[in-house]
Write an enzyme that holds these catalytic residues in place. Structure first.
Site, PDB file in Angstrom:
ATOM      1  N   TYR A  87       0.844  -1.197   0.000  1.00 29.88           N
ATOM      2  CA  TYR A  87       0.000   0.000   0.000  1.00 29.88           C
ATOM      3  C   TYR A  87       0.877   1.242   0.000  1.00 29.88           C
ATOM      4  O   TYR A  87       0.556   2.248  -0.630  1.00 29.88           O
ATOM      5  CB  TYR A  87      -0.907  -0.011   1.234  1.00 29.88           C
ATOM      6  N   CYS A  99      -6.525  -6.305  -7.181  1.00 27.60           N
ATOM      7  CA  CYS A  99      -6.351  -5.741  -5.846  1.00 27.60           C
ATOM      8  C   CYS A  99      -5.787  -6.783  -4.876  1.00 27.60           C
ATOM      9  O   CYS A  99      -5.262  -6.457  -3.838  1.00 27.60           O
ATOM     10  CB  CYS A  99      -7.686  -5.212  -5.336  1.00 27.60           C
TER      11      CYS A  99
END
Length: 101
Positions: free
Chosen positions: A23, A54
């Site tokens: 992230y 994702c």
DNA sequence: GTCGTGACTAGCC
DNA sequence: CGGCTAGCCACGA
């Protein structure tokens, strides 16, 4: 006019199969290295549907983190790409880590 | 314009 | 090693 959210999704598409990212890296590539939280939001909301990998995004320490559809599901997908998961963490995380440059 | 939320991270005990 | 707190960002209501 891509929103931060849109950039994250675009970056995810750049991730080749068998690789993962964090992230923090996504946020940095998006332009805000401190927006790792917003980066997670982008995927969580995931306006793009499953077309965006994702599941290739993990925590900075190599942990799977979470997944909107279930962490278990995420692990299964990663394993399907050749990535091994151990105790909720990516095996050879550093080697699997992908750089956006 | 303000508040609340979240798939995060780093530091401290 | 494990748990908790504080700080950070972007988006939606």
């Amino acid at each position: 006019m891509k929103s931060f959210n849109g950039k994250i999704l675009a970056l995810l598409l750049q991730i080749p199969r068998g690789k993962v990212t964090t992230y923090t890296a996504l946020a940095r590539a998006a332009g805000s290295p401190k927006a790792y939280r917003a980066a997670g939001n982008a995927c969580n909301k995931n306006p793009n549907s499953p077309q965006v990998p994702c599941h290739r995004v993990v925590s900075s320490n190599g942990k799977i983190g979470g997944y909107a559809r279930g962490t278990k599901r995420k692990i299964e997908l990663l394993e399907g790409e050749g990535i091994k998961i151990s105790e909720g963490k990516v095996v050879d995380f550093e080697k699997r880590l992908f750089s956006f440059e």
